[in-house]
Design a protein around this motif. Structure first.
Motif, mmCIF file in Angstrom:
data_model
loop_
_atom_site.group_PDB
_atom_site.id
_atom_site.type_symbol
_atom_site.label_atom_id
_atom_site.label_comp_id
_atom_site.label_asym_id
_atom_site.label_seq_id
_atom_site.Cartn_x
_atom_site.Cartn_y
_atom_site.Cartn_z
ATOM 1 N N TYR A 103 -4.381 1.349 -7.779
ATOM 2 C CA TYR A 103 -3.545 1.781 -6.647
ATOM 3 C C TYR A 103 -4.028 3.115 -6.113
ATOM 4 O O TYR A 103 -4.793 3.820 -6.744
ATOM 5 C CB TYR A 103 -2.081 1.907 -7.089
ATOM 6 C CG TYR A 103 -1.844 2.995 -8.111
ATOM 7 C CD1 TYR A 103 -1.980 2.748 -9.484
ATOM 8 C CD2 TYR A 103 -1.508 4.298 -7.711
ATOM 9 C CE1 TYR A 103 -1.783 3.746 -10.423
ATOM 10 C CE2 TYR A 103 -1.302 5.300 -8.649
ATOM 11 C CZ TYR A 103 -1.442 5.023 -9.999
ATOM 12 O OH TYR A 103 -1.251 6.021 -10.934
ATOM 13 N N LYS A 104 -3.541 3.423 -4.926
ATOM 14 C CA LYS A 104 -3.678 4.787 -4.419
ATOM 15 C C LYS A 104 -2.273 5.269 -4.058
ATOM 16 O O LYS A 104 -1.361 4.444 -3.894
ATOM 17 C CB LYS A 104 -4.627 4.864 -3.234
ATOM 18 C CG LYS A 104 -4.255 4.032 -2.033
ATOM 19 C CD LYS A 104 -5.297 4.264 -0.934
ATOM 20 C CE LYS A 104 -4.983 3.612 0.384
ATOM 21 N NZ LYS A 104 -4.869 2.180 0.452
ATOM 22 N N TYR A 109 3.976 7.350 -1.758
ATOM 23 C CA TYR A 109 4.082 5.887 -1.784
ATOM 24 C C TYR A 109 2.928 5.312 -2.593
ATOM 25 O O TYR A 109 1.776 5.724 -2.389
ATOM 26 C CB TYR A 109 4.016 5.304 -0.368
ATOM 27 C CG TYR A 109 5.164 5.700 0.508
ATOM 28 C CD1 TYR A 109 6.421 5.119 0.344
ATOM 29 C CD2 TYR A 109 4.998 6.658 1.506
ATOM 30 C CE1 TYR A 109 7.476 5.486 1.163
ATOM 31 C CE2 TYR A 109 6.057 7.034 2.330
ATOM 32 C CZ TYR A 109 7.288 6.437 2.143
ATOM 33 O OH TYR A 109 8.332 6.796 2.944
ATOM 34 N N VAL A 110 3.246 4.357 -3.469
ATOM 35 C CA VAL A 110 2.205 3.720 -4.276
ATOM 36 C C VAL A 110 1.753 2.446 -3.566
ATOM 37 O O VAL A 110 2.579 1.588 -3.229
ATOM 38 C CB VAL A 110 2.747 3.404 -5.688
ATOM 39 C CG1 VAL A 110 1.697 2.651 -6.507
ATOM 40 C CG2 VAL A 110 3.183 4.682 -6.389
ATOM 41 N N ILE A 111 0.444 2.340 -3.359
ATOM 42 C CA ILE A 111 -0.103 1.175 -2.648
ATOM 43 C C ILE A 111 -1.115 0.483 -3.561
ATOM 44 O O ILE A 111 -2.141 1.067 -3.926
ATOM 45 C CB ILE A 111 -0.750 1.613 -1.324
ATOM 46 C CG1 ILE A 111 0.351 2.221 -0.453
ATOM 47 C CG2 ILE A 111 -1.414 0.442 -0.608
ATOM 48 C CD1 ILE A 111 -0.128 3.133 0.593
ATOM 49 N N PHE A 112 -0.785 -0.738 -3.967
ATOM 50 C CA PHE A 112 -1.662 -1.484 -4.862
ATOM 51 C C PHE A 112 -2.815 -2.103 -4.065
ATOM 52 O O PHE A 112 -2.594 -2.694 -2.995
ATOM 53 C CB PHE A 112 -0.879 -2.585 -5.589
ATOM 54 C CG PHE A 112 0.171 -2.042 -6.512
ATOM 55 C CD1 PHE A 112 -0.180 -1.195 -7.560
ATOM 56 C CD2 PHE A 112 1.516 -2.359 -6.345
ATOM 57 C CE1 PHE A 112 0.786 -0.678 -8.416
ATOM 58 C CE2 PHE A 112 2.484 -1.850 -7.196
ATOM 59 C CZ PHE A 112 2.114 -1.008 -8.229
ATOM 60 N N ASP A 113 -4.021 -1.995 -4.635
ATOM 61 C CA ASP A 113 -5.210 -2.525 -3.957
ATOM 62 C C ASP A 113 -5.106 -4.033 -3.730
ATOM 63 O O ASP A 113 -5.610 -4.551 -2.737
ATOM 64 C CB ASP A 113 -6.474 -2.219 -4.778
ATOM 65 C CG ASP A 113 -6.725 -0.716 -4.886
ATOM 66 O OD1 ASP A 113 -6.245 0.020 -3.995
ATOM 67 O OD2 ASP A 113 -7.362 -0.279 -5.856
ATOM 68 N N ASP A 114 -4.449 -4.723 -4.670
ATOM 69 C CA ASP A 114 -4.378 -6.186 -4.578
ATOM 70 C C ASP A 114 -3.256 -6.697 -3.671
ATOM 71 O O ASP A 114 -3.149 -7.905 -3.461
ATOM 72 C CB ASP A 114 -4.134 -6.795 -5.976
ATOM 73 C CG ASP A 114 -5.421 -6.852 -6.781
ATOM 74 O OD1 ASP A 114 -6.467 -6.469 -6.234
ATOM 75 O OD2 ASP A 114 -5.357 -7.284 -7.943
ATOM 76 N N ALA A 115 -2.410 -5.803 -3.198
ATOM 77 C CA ALA A 115 -1.271 -6.270 -2.393
ATOM 78 C C ALA A 115 -1.751 -6.785 -1.043
ATOM 79 O O ALA A 115 -2.654 -6.210 -0.421
ATOM 80 C CB ALA A 115 -0.267 -5.143 -2.197
ATOM 81 N N GLU A 116 -1.137 -7.855 -0.598
ATOM 82 C CA GLU A 116 -1.454 -8.369 0.735
ATOM 83 C C GLU A 116 -0.716 -7.540 1.785
ATOM 84 O O GLU A 116 -1.261 -7.186 2.822
ATOM 85 C CB GLU A 116 -1.014 -9.841 0.826
ATOM 86 C CG GLU A 116 -1.328 -10.482 2.151
ATOM 87 C CD GLU A 116 -0.746 -11.890 2.272
ATOM 88 O OE1 GLU A 116 0.264 -12.207 1.616
ATOM 89 O OE2 GLU A 116 -1.306 -12.666 3.061
ATOM 90 N N ILE A 117 0.537 -7.228 1.456
ATOM 91 C CA ILE A 117 1.371 -6.448 2.375
ATOM 92 C C ILE A 117 2.133 -5.396 1.573
ATOM 93 O O ILE A 117 2.687 -5.691 0.506
ATOM 94 C CB ILE A 117 2.376 -7.358 3.114
ATOM 95 C CG1 ILE A 117 1.615 -8.259 4.092
ATOM 96 C CG2 ILE A 117 3.446 -6.557 3.857
ATOM 97 C CD1 ILE A 117 2.407 -9.426 4.568
#
Ligand code: FMN
Length: 160
Positions: A103-104, A109-117
């Motif tokens: 993630y970054k 806010y945590v944003i997962f690399d694998d998330a589509e949205i």
């Protein structure tokens, strides 16, 4: 992007499970699976509704800070992650590490690399679901342990 701009069936997606992820004021990050929720317009804002039982480790974190992220994966992907994060607690596990979720962080806010949205949200209102407010008393079967959800009304800050 705004909710009105995305071609995204929130109800269909959240019903399959999403990750609610919070970074608390100490910088600790935890995630849990959620599948109850909604989105729409309230007070002239694009909002989503999230329901968290106070027994969750994540609950304390949701009380501590205002910014959360909701992460949705492609259909059929990360099923094991959604199952693990929906049955294990951050009290006992570093779920993000154990699920190999890279993630970054962006402004908390945590944003997962694998998330589509990823939906970045900010809580603007919260209250507990109340026993006395149920019109259909049959629904109280969801609360045999009196662990009434807290509903968070969250402004949608961005969808990416
Ligand atoms: C598919 C699925 C959906 C879930 N949805 C919710 C939900 O909407 N609200 C909630 O409070 N718990 C929900 N849970 C339960 C939490 O994800 C679970 O108790 C989790 O272990 C809590 O983690 P925590 O203790 O680290 O916060 C769900 C579990 C699963 C498997």
């Amino acid at each position: 992007m705004k909710l009105s701009e995305v071609n995204f069936n929130f109800a269909q997606k959240i019903n399959k499970g999403a990750l609610l992820t919070v970074q608390d004021s100490c910088g600790r990050i935890n995630t849990m699976t959620v599948s109850w929720g909604g989105c729409g317009i309230l007070w002239g804002k694009e909002v989503c509704f999230i329901y968290v039982r106070p027994t969750r480790f994540t609950y304390k974190m949701c009380e501590d800070v205002c910014d959360f992220s909701l992460s949705f994966f492609k259909e059929g992907e990360r099923k094991d992650t959604l199952s693990f994060c929906g049955t294990k607690s951050g009290r006992d596990h570093d779920k993000i590490k154990e699920c190999n979720l890279s993630y970054k962080t962006d402004d908390g806010y945590v944003i997962f690399d694998d998330a589509e949205i990823t939906i970045k949200v900010r809580k603007i209102y919260s209250d507990f679901i109340k026993e006395e407010c149920f019109i259909d008393k049959n629904l109280l079967s969801n609360y045999k342990n009196n662990d009434f959800h807290k509903v968070y009304v969250c402004e949608i800050i961005d969808i990416q």
